[in-house]
Every structure is written in C-alpha cells, then in structure tokens.
Design a protein around this motif. Sequence first.
Motif, PDB file in Angstrom:
ATOM      1  N   MET A   1       0.852  -1.181   0.000  1.00  0.00           N
ATOM      2  CA  MET A   1       0.000   0.000   0.000  1.00  0.00           C
ATOM      3  C   MET A   1       0.888   1.233   0.000  1.00  0.00           C
ATOM      4  SD  MET A   1      -3.059   0.765   2.604  1.00  0.00           S
ATOM      5  CE  MET A   1      -3.302   2.387   3.232  1.00  0.00           C
ATOM      6  N   SER A   2       0.535   2.189  -0.808  1.00  0.00           N
ATOM      7  CA  SER A   2       1.325   3.420  -0.884  1.00  0.00           C
ATOM      8  C   SER A   2       0.876   4.398   0.205  1.00  0.00           C
ATOM      9  CB  SER A   2       1.151   4.062  -2.259  1.00  0.00           C
ATOM     10  OG  SER A   2      -0.204   4.382  -2.484  1.00  0.00           O
ATOM     11  N   TYR A   3       1.732   5.385   0.481  1.00  0.00           N
ATOM     12  CA  TYR A   3       1.370   6.442   1.421  1.00  0.00           C
ATOM     13  C   TYR A   3       0.088   7.091   0.927  1.00  0.00           C
ATOM     14  CZ  TYR A   3       1.202  10.949   3.693  1.00  0.00           C
ATOM     15  OH  TYR A   3       0.782  12.048   4.390  1.00  0.00           O
ATOM     16  N   GLN A   4      -0.818   7.389   1.840  1.00  0.00           N
ATOM     17  CA  GLN A   4      -2.088   8.020   1.500  1.00  0.00           C
ATOM     18  C   GLN A   4      -2.124   9.453   2.014  1.00  0.00           C
ATOM     19  OE1 GLN A   4      -4.855   6.297  -0.281  1.00  0.00           O
ATOM     20  NE2 GLN A   4      -2.880   5.354  -0.741  1.00  0.00           N
ATOM     21  N   PHE A   5      -2.588  10.370   1.155  1.00  0.00           N
ATOM     22  CA  PHE A   5      -2.842  11.727   1.621  1.00  0.00           C
ATOM     23  C   PHE A   5      -3.844  11.630   2.764  1.00  0.00           C
ATOM     24  CE2 PHE A   5      -1.251  13.020  -2.525  1.00  0.00           C
ATOM     25  CZ  PHE A   5      -0.614  14.221  -2.246  1.00  0.00           C
ATOM     26  N   ARG A   6      -3.595  12.341   3.827  1.00  0.00           N
ATOM     27  CA  ARG A   6      -4.473  12.285   4.991  1.00  0.00           C
ATOM     28  C   ARG A   6      -5.398  13.499   5.031  1.00  0.00           C
ATOM     29  NH1 ARG A   6       0.528  10.189   7.857  1.00  0.00           N
ATOM     30  NH2 ARG A   6       0.091   7.972   7.981  1.00  0.00           N
ATOM     31  N   GLU A   7      -6.495  13.325   5.757  1.00  0.00           N
ATOM     32  CA  GLU A   7      -7.383  14.442   6.015  1.00  0.00           C
ATOM     33  C   GLU A   7      -6.633  15.474   6.855  1.00  0.00           C
ATOM     34  OE1 GLU A   7     -11.285  14.117   5.049  1.00  0.00           O
ATOM     35  OE2 GLU A   7      -9.727  13.354   3.734  1.00  0.00           O
ATOM     36  N   GLN A   8      -6.946  16.749   6.653  1.00  0.00           N
ATOM     37  CA  GLN A   8      -6.319  17.846   7.381  1.00  0.00           C
ATOM     38  C   GLN A   8      -7.334  18.392   8.377  1.00  0.00           C
ATOM     39  OE1 GLN A   8      -2.978  18.671   6.400  1.00  0.00           O
ATOM     40  NE2 GLN A   8      -3.383  16.747   5.337  1.00  0.00           N
ATOM     41  N   ILE A   9      -6.867  18.778   9.570  1.00  0.00           N
ATOM     42  CA  ILE A   9      -7.784  19.304  10.573  1.00  0.00           C
ATOM     43  C   ILE A   9      -7.104  20.394  11.387  1.00  0.00           C
ATOM     44  CG2 ILE A   9      -7.233  17.488  12.250  1.00  0.00           C
ATOM     45  CD1 ILE A   9     -10.307  17.617  13.008  1.00  0.00           C
ATOM     46  N   THR A  10      -7.856  21.433  11.684  1.00  0.00           N
ATOM     47  CA  THR A  10      -7.364  22.527  12.526  1.00  0.00           C
ATOM     48  C   THR A  10      -8.126  22.499  13.846  1.00  0.00           C
ATOM     49  OG1 THR A  10      -6.877  23.876  10.580  1.00  0.00           O
ATOM     50  CG2 THR A  10      -7.047  25.024  12.685  1.00  0.00           C
ATOM     51  N   ILE A  11      -7.351  22.485  14.937  1.00  0.00           N
ATOM     52  CA  ILE A  11      -7.915  22.476  16.279  1.00  0.00           C
ATOM     53  C   ILE A  11      -7.219  23.567  17.073  1.00  0.00           C
ATOM     54  CG2 ILE A  11      -8.316  21.127  18.376  1.00  0.00           C
ATOM     55  CD1 ILE A  11      -7.988  18.612  16.558  1.00  0.00           C
ATOM     56  N   ASN A  12      -7.972  24.537  17.558  1.00  0.00           N
ATOM     57  CA  ASN A  12      -7.415  25.665  18.317  1.00  0.00           C
ATOM     58  C   ASN A  12      -6.241  26.331  17.591  1.00  0.00           C
ATOM     59  OD1 ASN A  12      -9.245  25.198  20.419  1.00  0.00           O
ATOM     60  ND2 ASN A  12      -7.879  23.697  21.357  1.00  0.00           N
ATOM     61  N   GLY A  13      -6.378  26.517  16.287  1.00  0.00           N
ATOM     62  CA  GLY A  13      -5.357  27.188  15.493  1.00  0.00           C
ATOM     63  C   GLY A  13      -4.169  26.321  15.111  1.00  0.00           C
ATOM     64  N   GLU A  14      -4.115  25.071  15.588  1.00  0.00           N
ATOM     65  CA  GLU A  14      -3.023  24.146  15.253  1.00  0.00           C
ATOM     66  C   GLU A  14      -3.481  23.210  14.140  1.00  0.00           C
ATOM     67  OE1 GLU A  14       0.105  24.029  16.678  1.00  0.00           O
ATOM     68  OE2 GLU A  14      -0.420  25.824  17.794  1.00  0.00           O
ATOM     69  N   HIS A  15      -2.589  22.967  13.170  1.00  0.00           N
ATOM     70  CA  HIS A  15      -2.918  22.115  12.024  1.00  0.00           C
ATOM     71  C   HIS A  15      -2.351  20.718  12.225  1.00  0.00           C
ATOM     72  CE1 HIS A  15      -4.316  25.697  10.017  1.00  0.00           C
ATOM     73  NE2 HIS A  15      -3.175  26.288  10.332  1.00  0.00           N
ATOM     74  N   TYR A  16      -3.175  19.716  11.914  1.00  0.00           N
ATOM     75  CA  TYR A  16      -2.793  18.313  12.078  1.00  0.00           C
ATOM     76  C   TYR A  16      -3.256  17.510  10.875  1.00  0.00           C
ATOM     77  CZ  TYR A  16      -2.533  19.742  16.983  1.00  0.00           C
ATOM     78  OH  TYR A  16      -2.243  20.395  18.154  1.00  0.00           O
ATOM     79  N   GLU A  17      -2.765  16.265  10.804  1.00  0.00           N
ATOM     80  CA  GLU A  17      -3.260  15.287   9.848  1.00  0.00           C
ATOM     81  C   GLU A  17      -3.936  14.172  10.624  1.00  0.00           C
ATOM     82  OE1 GLU A  17       0.053  13.875   7.530  1.00  0.00           O
ATOM     83  OE2 GLU A  17      -0.107  15.562   6.151  1.00  0.00           O
ATOM     84  N   THR A  18      -4.917  13.535   9.998  1.00  0.00           N
ATOM     85  CA  THR A  18      -5.580  12.398  10.620  1.00  0.00           C
ATOM     86  C   THR A  18      -5.923  11.364   9.554  1.00  0.00           C
ATOM     87  OG1 THR A  18      -7.440  11.644  11.965  1.00  0.00           O
ATOM     88  CG2 THR A  18      -7.861  13.503  10.495  1.00  0.00           C
ATOM     89  N   GLU A  19      -5.909  10.107   9.962  1.00  0.00           N
ATOM     90  CA  GLU A  19      -6.345   9.040   9.068  1.00  0.00           C
ATOM     91  C   GLU A  19      -7.847   8.821   9.160  1.00  0.00           C
ATOM     92  OE1 GLU A  19      -3.981   5.562   9.763  1.00  0.00           O
ATOM     93  OE2 GLU A  19      -2.132   6.601   9.274  1.00  0.00           O
ATOM     94  N   SER A  20      -8.505   9.492  10.095  1.00  0.00           N
ATOM     95  CA  SER A  20      -9.958   9.392  10.225  1.00  0.00           C
ATOM     96  C   SER A  20     -10.607  10.000   8.986  1.00  0.00           C
ATOM     97  CB  SER A  20     -10.423  10.126  11.481  1.00  0.00           C
ATOM     98  OG  SER A  20      -9.766   9.627  12.623  1.00  0.00           O
ATOM     99  N   GLU A  21     -11.763   9.480   8.605  1.00  0.00           N
ATOM    100  CA  GLU A  21     -12.422   9.912   7.372  1.00  0.00           C
ATOM    101  C   GLU A  21     -13.889  10.274   7.619  1.00  0.00           C
ATOM    102  OE1 GLU A  21     -11.807   6.767   4.546  1.00  0.00           O
ATOM    103  OE2 GLU A  21      -9.635   6.934   4.708  1.00  0.00           O
ATOM    104  N   PRO A  22     -14.141  11.476   8.130  1.00  0.00           N
ATOM    105  CA  PRO A  22     -15.528  11.878   8.398  1.00  0.00           C
ATOM    106  C   PRO A  22     -16.417  11.934   7.152  1.00  0.00           C
ATOM    107  CG  PRO A  22     -13.998  13.322   9.547  1.00  0.00           C
ATOM    108  CD  PRO A  22     -13.182  12.463   8.626  1.00  0.00           C
ATOM    109  N   LEU A  23     -15.829  12.028   5.963  1.00  0.00           N
ATOM    110  CA  LEU A  23     -16.625  12.082   4.725  1.00  0.00           C
ATOM    111  C   LEU A  23     -16.893  10.710   4.122  1.00  0.00           C
ATOM    112  CD1 LEU A  23     -15.333  15.111   2.608  1.00  0.00           C
ATOM    113  CD2 LEU A  23     -17.667  14.674   3.347  1.00  0.00           C
ATOM    114  N   LYS A  24     -16.533   9.647   4.803  1.00  0.00           N
ATOM    115  CA  LYS A  24     -16.647   8.287   4.257  1.00  0.00           C
ATOM    116  C   LYS A  24     -18.038   8.003   3.687  1.00  0.00           C
ATOM    117  CE  LYS A  24     -14.632   4.227   3.805  1.00  0.00           C
ATOM    118  NZ  LYS A  24     -13.558   4.081   2.842  1.00  0.00           N
TER     119      LYS A  24
END
Length: 146
Positions: A1-24
């Motif tokens: 499996m190749s690297y997957q682009f992750r979902e991006q999320i901002t929490i309290n002004g901080e930017h993170y990546e997540t493997e969670s998929e709220p749009l599934k």
Amino acid sequence: MSYQFREQITINGEHYETESEPLKVYEEEINKKWQGKNRLTSIWRGYVGTWDIDFGRLFLTSLKVPNDSPESPLKEVSYELIFDITDRVFAYWFSGEIMIPKGAIIMSYFHQDIYQTSSYYIFKHGILVEHYDKDNTKQNWEPEPW
C-alpha cells in the motif's frame, strides 16, 4: 500500500493530519462527481477533506480531488454539488472518533506509525462530546513479525 494523503484538521489554530475519514459516507458520491480519469495511488478514497473544530462542532472547510496537472496533484473543488452550500459545512452526519497523532514516532509498523500521544476527539452528529489523550510511551510495543 502506498502512502495516502491524509485528512487535514485545525484544532485551536493548530494544524494536524488524521487518518480518520468523516466524509466516508459521501465517498461514492464524491467519486462519481469528480473522479473521472484522474486517479492517484496516494488517494484511494478519491478526495482529501480539510476540517475545523469550532466551538465544539466539526466543519468541512475544503475538499480536494486528484488533479491531472503535474505541478499540483490536488485541486480544490466546490462541495456545493453535494451539500447545496458554498460556505463551510457542519458535519451533522458524522458520529465517531477522530484520532490525531502527536509528538515523535516511537514505533513504526508496516503501514502505520505509533506516535508519543494519540488525541481522540469523539463526535455525535458533528458535536464534540469527548476528548482525551492517550500516552503511547507507557505501552510495550512489539515490532511486527516478518
């Protein structure tokens, strides 16, 4: 499996990546509208969503799909065709958890890295109902057998 682009999320002004998929739940619809011939092995699900937690609510703020341009692998599209709105979208459909990895990598498995801390955000119908952090440094991690 190749690297997957992750979902991006901002929490309290901080930017993170997540493997969670709220749009599934909308994945099939998104792929019908925007996929066509533009497929990337790094985006098997066919899109990348950008999210924001604002006043305890989860919002979709951007949607990107594969682009046929070699300069940029992703292009932003309007999600108006799905949600009939052009502004950010309250994620009323999402009930589940979003996990944010934080800190240094302490163990690498075949397709997943374990970070020092895992921050869990639990949502019910798009509303944040619980948040907690898990300290992964206190667990005995065994490497995957090869």
